[in-house]
Design a protein around this motif. Structure first.
Motif, PDB file in Angstrom:
ATOM      1  N   ILE A   1     -11.160   8.637   3.731  1.00  0.00           N
ATOM      2  CA  ILE A   1     -10.410   7.822   2.915  1.00  0.00           C
ATOM      3  C   ILE A   1     -10.514   7.961   1.653  1.00  0.00           C
ATOM      4  CG2 ILE A   1     -10.150   5.225   2.271  1.00  0.00           C
ATOM      5  CD1 ILE A   1     -10.419   4.667   5.162  1.00  0.00           C
TER       6      ILE A   1
ATOM      7  N   LEU B   1      -7.476   0.187   9.102  1.00  0.00           N
ATOM      8  CA  LEU B   1      -8.655  -0.955   8.740  1.00  0.00           C
ATOM      9  C   LEU B   1      -9.311  -1.573  10.100  1.00  0.00           C
ATOM     10  CD1 LEU B   1      -7.278  -3.104   5.860  1.00  0.00           C
ATOM     11  CD2 LEU B   1      -9.097  -1.176   5.977  1.00  0.00           C
TER      12      LEU B   1
ATOM     13  N   TYR C   1       3.190 -12.551   7.630  1.00  0.00           N
ATOM     14  CA  TYR C   1       2.622 -13.875   7.123  1.00  0.00           C
ATOM     15  C   TYR C   1       3.412 -15.128   7.086  1.00  0.00           C
ATOM     16  CZ  TYR C   1       5.169 -10.785   3.722  1.00  0.00           C
ATOM     17  OH  TYR C   1       6.080 -10.201   2.864  1.00  0.00           O
TER      18      TYR C   1
ATOM     19  N   CYS D   1       2.197 -11.613   1.260  1.00  0.00           N
ATOM     20  CA  CYS D   1       1.942 -12.864   1.444  1.00  0.00           C
ATOM     21  C   CYS D   1       1.876 -13.915   0.232  1.00  0.00           C
ATOM     22  CB  CYS D   1       0.633 -12.862   2.011  1.00  0.00           C
ATOM     23  SG  CYS D   1       0.025 -11.617   2.940  1.00  0.00           S
TER      24      CYS D   1
ATOM     25  N   THR E   1      -0.173  -7.328  -2.400  1.00  0.00           N
ATOM     26  CA  THR E   1      -0.771  -6.162  -2.339  1.00  0.00           C
ATOM     27  C   THR E   1       0.021  -5.100  -2.966  1.00  0.00           C
ATOM     28  OG1 THR E   1      -1.326  -6.921   0.083  1.00  0.00           O
ATOM     29  CG2 THR E   1      -2.021  -4.704  -0.909  1.00  0.00           C
TER      30      THR E   1
ATOM     31  N   PRO F   1      -8.570  -7.660   0.563  1.00  0.00           N
ATOM     32  CA  PRO F   1      -9.278  -7.433   2.124  1.00  0.00           C
ATOM     33  C   PRO F   1      -8.788  -6.014   2.296  1.00  0.00           C
ATOM     34  CG  PRO F   1      -7.468  -9.284   2.210  1.00  0.00           C
ATOM     35  CD  PRO F   1      -7.513  -9.420   0.860  1.00  0.00           C
ATOM     36  N   PHE F   2      -7.884  -5.599   1.695  1.00  0.00           N
ATOM     37  CA  PHE F   2      -7.530  -4.253   1.883  1.00  0.00           C
ATOM     38  C   PHE F   2      -8.054  -3.149   1.114  1.00  0.00           C
ATOM     39  CE2 PHE F   2      -3.975  -7.305   2.821  1.00  0.00           C
ATOM     40  CZ  PHE F   2      -3.969  -7.213   4.301  1.00  0.00           C
ATOM     41  N   ARG F   3      -9.133  -3.403   0.151  1.00  0.00           N
ATOM     42  CA  ARG F   3      -9.580  -2.747  -0.842  1.00  0.00           C
ATOM     43  C   ARG F   3     -10.001  -1.233  -0.229  1.00  0.00           C
ATOM     44  NH1 ARG F   3     -11.613  -3.201  -5.847  1.00  0.00           N
ATOM     45  NH2 ARG F   3     -13.342  -1.710  -6.458  1.00  0.00           N
ATOM     46  N   ASP F   4     -10.542  -1.265   0.968  1.00  0.00           N
ATOM     47  CA  ASP F   4     -11.229  -0.122   1.372  1.00  0.00           C
ATOM     48  C   ASP F   4      -9.888   0.803   2.408  1.00  0.00           C
ATOM     49  OD1 ASP F   4     -11.005  -2.138   3.422  1.00  0.00           O
ATOM     50  OD2 ASP F   4     -12.881  -1.577   4.288  1.00  0.00           O
ATOM     51  N   SER F   5      -8.861   0.387   2.262  1.00  0.00           N
ATOM     52  CA  SER F   5      -7.614   1.021   2.963  1.00  0.00           C
ATOM     53  C   SER F   5      -7.185   2.252   2.146  1.00  0.00           C
ATOM     54  CB  SER F   5      -6.395   0.137   3.022  1.00  0.00           C
ATOM     55  OG  SER F   5      -5.203   0.687   3.413  1.00  0.00           O
ATOM     56  N   TYR F   6      -6.548   3.139   2.787  1.00  0.00           N
ATOM     57  CA  TYR F   6      -6.157   4.444   2.115  1.00  0.00           C
ATOM     58  C   TYR F   6      -4.905   4.233   1.241  1.00  0.00           C
ATOM     59  CZ  TYR F   6      -3.242   4.361   6.102  1.00  0.00           C
ATOM     60  OH  TYR F   6      -2.289   4.018   7.345  1.00  0.00           O
TER      61      TYR F   6
ATOM     62  N   VAL G   1      -3.771   1.398  -0.538  1.00  0.00           N
ATOM     63  CA  VAL G   1      -3.678   0.445  -1.153  1.00  0.00           C
ATOM     64  C   VAL G   1      -4.358   0.576  -2.811  1.00  0.00           C
ATOM     65  CG1 VAL G   1      -4.461  -1.910  -1.594  1.00  0.00           C
ATOM     66  CG2 VAL G   1      -3.633  -1.351   0.590  1.00  0.00           C
ATOM     67  N   VAL G   2      -3.667   0.089  -3.760  1.00  0.00           N
ATOM     68  CA  VAL G   2      -4.099   0.214  -5.006  1.00  0.00           C
ATOM     69  C   VAL G   2      -5.372  -0.890  -5.248  1.00  0.00           C
ATOM     70  CG1 VAL G   2      -3.638   0.165  -7.542  1.00  0.00           C
ATOM     71  CG2 VAL G   2      -2.142   1.257  -5.858  1.00  0.00           C
ATOM     72  N   ARG G   3      -6.356  -0.271  -5.954  1.00  0.00           N
ATOM     73  CA  ARG G   3      -7.409  -1.585  -5.986  1.00  0.00           C
ATOM     74  C   ARG G   3      -7.165  -2.256  -7.255  1.00  0.00           C
ATOM     75  NH1 ARG G   3     -11.337   3.158  -3.899  1.00  0.00           N
ATOM     76  NH2 ARG G   3     -10.591   3.368  -2.019  1.00  0.00           N
TER      77      ARG G   3
ATOM     78  N   CYS H   1      -6.653 -16.185  -1.528  1.00  0.00           N
ATOM     79  CA  CYS H   1      -5.952 -15.226  -0.823  1.00  0.00           C
ATOM     80  C   CYS H   1      -5.308 -16.068   0.260  1.00  0.00           C
ATOM     81  CB  CYS H   1      -6.753 -14.401   0.125  1.00  0.00           C
ATOM     82  SG  CYS H   1      -6.136 -12.830   1.167  1.00  0.00           S
ATOM     83  N   PRO H   2      -4.013 -16.623   0.091  1.00  0.00           N
ATOM     84  CA  PRO H   2      -3.485 -16.706  -1.240  1.00  0.00           C
ATOM     85  C   PRO H   2      -3.941 -17.690  -1.972  1.00  0.00           C
ATOM     86  CG  PRO H   2      -2.137 -17.390   0.559  1.00  0.00           C
ATOM     87  CD  PRO H   2      -3.188 -17.174   1.173  1.00  0.00           C
TER      88      PRO H   2
END
Lengths: 537, 179
Positions: free
Chosen positions: A133, A222, A240, B52, B89, B123-128, B130-132, B147-148
């Motif tokens: 990743i 994830l 959602y 969401c 996101t 929650p998706f910060r460590d995903s490939y 997603v922009v942080r 959230c939200p």
């Protein structure tokens, strides 16, 4: 069965066949075409990286007989290639593209093998186990924003062919020409970040190509990085608008594989929550469909009612949208005392208001003209595309997982499956409205039968599942929602696959809108009731 | 006494900007202050939902929370919008589109990063994919965690943008006056 079966067995009562890679296509064709089997429904196709090989798993079922079968095959080599089954079921198209995108399996004879969720130019296949990743915050972002990524779609032809076959390219001459327009990803009626590439002849849609992946968050990867319990909140964020139902399918799969018993009271609470969620989701459909067709009042009405449901959820679990309520063997907390009277109050209020809501639409001439006979899809096509839920039932196929493959305690309640025969936008709308009525019936019965008892199940400090795999599916507000988990005995899933009903239903959109006008595309997209969080995952 | 006695005048927000002149009939204010007041009172946001949080954005616009009472209406086109609410996101595939939409908005433009995902990946910060944080793509005025976030929180964030607009206008007016 032809030759090519390496071994056969069964898993959870469903026959499993391990096939040689070259036998998959003939076996699939035989399963679909043979008159007594009729496997007409490509439920889910999953790819799994097994280290030295990639395994493909096909969950197939027959809507006629209710039979199920699982086919498995291994593809080895650095450049894994399999035969495409799109020629058997059209619904396999996007599922195979997804496997190509995320696992790098090439499908021979696939009509349109491109990346689907990730942008063009992406390096690597994220669902492979050896994928690293990217750590860099600016990964895949341009350094200089003045050079924005241009769309890579081919341009529409400038030259036109006359009827007698001559090609005319001279400018200024009076002629008609097809143009391409881009609808989305920011568009008020694509319900999120869906992009549609429309080829138009005047105002008539000649071709429609959905481009998805603008909300691809890599949730299946994830899942492999989180423990089973840590992943429950993430399931809220798939679809959602029906978080409770997402919780339900995931937790249901864990319980099925772990052999965890669910107390009576919990089952009843879950059914109440799931049906309330279905109503809330259909209300959003009702409101946004009305907005798409140009009416604002139904939107305000629908959200008013939805807030009442959200109040019920909020008093139970403290959240408005992402509930994180289900636990293996229980729910996070019991219903508060004031829940039951409030819920009954809501049911009577909703019953009183529904005819009014219905009248706003179905007695409105404009609405009927915009929806009746528009975006028709036949029952055969709908099954072939793998559509499910209200979209399939709107085409006359009475397939509802709650009846066909009962889970939880749905077999104890009396309710009817809403079906319409026409297959157009109006019928999909009417099916959903009928489902609200049926859900109210179910909630009422569940409130009457709600027993006392414990709601919590003491989870061990480290929650593990036995080695094995499980496929669990439920009827979500969007259709047949499935969750496939492969466990290797560790606290984290080895592979989690989400069978997202909107992702699969959306494939049928081009078929629905070809030959109609641009405004009808809006009606058709609205009637499919997609949620992009689930389409892109 | 009686009829001649006037009721106490109603205090309106605009009164703070107006210098009354003897005799009435004329009001004086600085152009900057008047513009700021107008901008603050009709902050139109772009109808633009990513994930969401967009559902909570819709709920805020609907009857119970009623965005309209702050003069906020949704516009489907970036050309007509003053405020971009990044609700959801931000993925790597979507980031260039967000940048383009932001560039299509007329200045002065404001951005609210709604929810943890738009703030920092959530929650998706460590995903490939997603922009942080959307601040890697466009500048952000108000960060709204959650959230939200609840609709009340979103309303608060918008009021913060109002404050920012007002402060900007006043600072500019002061600078003009000091010249």
């Amino acid at each position: 069965m032809p030759d090519g079966v390496i071994e056969s067995g069964e898993s959870g009562g469903v026959p499993v066949f391990r096939l040689k890679p070259e036998a998959v296509l003939p076996v699939c064709r035989c399963l679909k075409d043979s008159l007594e089997l009729r496997f007409d429904y490509p439920e889910s196709i999953t790819g799994v990286d097994r280290g030295d090989r990639i395994e493909l798993i096909y969950h197939l079922s027959s809507l006629l007989t209710g039979a199920k079968v699982i086919l498995r095959t291994d593809i080895a080599g650095d450049d894994p290639t399999a035969d495409s089954v799109v020629s058997v079921w059209k619904g396999a198209n996007w599922q195979e593209r997804e496997i190509f995108d995320l696992l790098g399996v090439k499908f021979r004879n696939h009509p349109d093998l491109r990346r689907i969720l990730l942008p063009e130019g992406w390096d690597g296949y994220p669902l492979r186990k050896d994928y690293v990743i990217p750590e860099n915050d600016r990964h895949f972002l341009p350094d200089d924003w003045s050079v924005l990524c241009e769309d890579t779609e081919p341009e529409a032809p400038v030259c036109v062919t006359e009827e007698d076959g001559t090609v005319i390219c001279e400018p200024g001459r009076f002629r008609t020409e097809e143009i391409q327009i881009n609808m989305g990803p920011q568009h008020p009626s694509t319900h999120g970040v869906l992009r549609l590439l429309l080829t138009l002849d005047g105002e008539i849609v000649v071709d429609c190509r959905p481009d998805i992946g603008y909300l691809h968050r890599g949730m299946e990867k994830l899942a492999e990085m989180r423990t089973y319990i840590q992943f429950i909140p993430i399931t809220d964020r798939f679809d959602y608008l029906s978080s409770m139902l997402n919780n339900a399918v995931y937790v249901g799969a864990l319980e099925k594989l772990g052999g965890i018993e669910v107390p009576e009271r919990v089952e009843y609470i879950r059914v109440i929550m799931m049906e309330l969620q279905r109503i809330a989701s259909h209300l959003v459909f009702y409101g946004s469909m009305a907005l798409d067709l140009g009416a604002t009042t139904p939107f305000l009405y629908a959200f008013r009612e939805r807030e009442d449901i959200i109040d019920l959820f909020e008093m139970t679990c403290g959240a408005r949208l992402t509930y994180n309520y289900f636990r293996p063997g229980g729910v996070s907390r019991d219903l508060p005392d004031e829940f039951v009277p409030k819920c009954r109050e809501f049911i009577s209020k909703m019953r009183k208001r529904l005819p009014e809501y219905d009248a706003l639409f179905t007695e409105n001439e404009i609405f009927l003209l915009r929806t009746r006979g528009v975006g028709v899809i036949s029952a055969e096509d709908a099954k072939d595309y793998g559509m499910s839920g209200p979209n399939l039932r709107g085409s006359g196929v009475a397939y509802d997982v709650r009846k066909a493959d009962p889970y939880s305690i749905y077999n104890r309640f009396e309710f009817d499956v809403a079906v319409r025969q026409e297959g157009d936008v109006l019928s999909r709308y009417l099916v959903r409205l009928q489902e609200i009525r049926e859900s109210l019936r179910i909630i009422e019965q569940a409130l009457d039968g709600l027993p006392d008892g414990k709601v919590n199940y003491k989870l061990p400090p480290v929650f593990k599942l036995p080695e094995g795999e499980v496929y669990h599916h439920i009827e979500s507000s969007r259709g047949d929602l499935g969750c496939f988990i492969i466990s290797d005995g560790s606290p984290k899933p080895y592979r989690l696959k989400w069978r997202a009903p909107s992702f699969i239903s959306l494939q049928a959109l081009p078929k629905m809108v070809k030959g109609w006008k641009v405004a009808d595309v809006v009606a058709a997209v609205g009637s499919l009731d997609i949620v992009l969080g689930e389409v892109d995952r | 006494m009686g009829i001649e006695e006037k009721a106490a005048p109603i205090k309106r927000p605009i009164d703070a900007l107006i210098e009354p002149l003897p005799g009435g009939g004329i009001i004086m204010t600085s152009v900057e202050k008047a513009l700021g007041w107008a901008r603050e009172g009709s902050l139109w946001y772009m109808l633009f939902g990513l994930a969401c949080c967009a559902i909570e954005l819709m709920a805020t616009g609907a009857a119970r929370y009623d965005f309209d009472r702050f003069g906020m209406m949704f516009r489907a086109s970036p050309r007509q919008a003053d405020l971009m609410i990044v609700a959801g996101t931000v993925t790597k595939k979507m980031a260039p589109r967000i940048r383009r939409l932001w560039e299509q908005m007329a200045e002065p433009r404001y951005v609210i990063a709604m929810g943890s995902c738009a703030n920092a990946g959530g929650p998706f910060r460590d995903s490939y994919a997603v922009v942080r944080g959307v601040d890697l793509v466009i500048p952000v005025d108000v960060y709204l965690p959650g959230c939200p976030p609840r609709p009340e929180a979103l309303l608060h964030a918008c009021l913060e943008v109002h404050k920012k607009i007002k402060a900007e206008a006043e600072a500019k007016a002061k600078k003009e006056a000091g010249r």
